[in-house]
Design a protein around this motif. Structure first.
Motif, short mmCIF file in Angstrom:
data_model
loop_
_atom_site.label_atom_id
_atom_site.label_comp_id
_atom_site.label_asym_id
_atom_site.label_seq_id
_atom_site.Cartn_x
_atom_site.Cartn_y
_atom_site.Cartn_z
N ALA A 21 -6.74 4.59 1.91
CA ALA A 21 -6.02 4.88 0.67
C ALA A 21 -6.33 3.82 -0.38
O ALA A 21 -6.49 4.14 -1.56
CB ALA A 21 -4.52 4.95 0.93
N ARG A 22 -6.45 2.58 0.03
CA ARG A 22 -6.75 1.51 -0.91
C ARG A 22 -8.11 1.72 -1.57
O ARG A 22 -8.26 1.65 -2.78
CB ARG A 22 -6.70 0.15 -0.22
CG ARG A 22 -6.90 -1.00 -1.20
CD ARG A 22 -6.55 -2.35 -0.61
NE ARG A 22 -5.24 -2.44 -0.01
CZ ARG A 22 -4.09 -2.60 -0.66
NH1 ARG A 22 -4.10 -2.67 -1.97
NH2 ARG A 22 -2.96 -2.69 -0.02
N HIS A 32 -3.14 2.71 -4.36
CA HIS A 32 -3.20 3.30 -3.01
C HIS A 32 -1.94 4.09 -2.69
O HIS A 32 -1.99 5.09 -2.00
CB HIS A 32 -3.46 2.22 -1.95
CG HIS A 32 -2.32 1.29 -1.73
ND1 HIS A 32 -2.06 0.24 -2.58
CD2 HIS A 32 -1.36 1.27 -0.78
CE1 HIS A 32 -0.99 -0.40 -2.14
NE2 HIS A 32 -0.54 0.20 -1.06
#
Length: 67
Positions: A21-22, A32
């Motif tokens: 996600a980051r 994120h």
């Protein structure tokens, strides 16, 4: 019912390319937490899991690959 938005699909692609996600957030220019929240909502909208979640990370499901 919420429709699938192009921006959500772009996040799905960024997530697949980035793997986290980051990293997806960096690729898409969002945080994120935004990536996680919007992908969770996308899964609810389409009614199917798009990722397999495990301690080792995330992997696209067959449905996620088709999307």
């Amino acid at each position: 019912m919420r429709q699938v938005e192009w921006s959500d699909l772009k996040l799905l692609l960024a997530f697949e390319r980035g793997g986290t996600a980051r990293r997806a957030g960096e690729l898409a220019g969002v945080s994120h937490s935004t990536v996680s929240r919007r992908l969770d909502q996308l899964e609810k909208t389409v009614g199917v899991s798009l990722f397999e979640r495990s301690g080792r990370g995330f992997r696209l499901t067959e449905a996620g690959q088709e999307m």
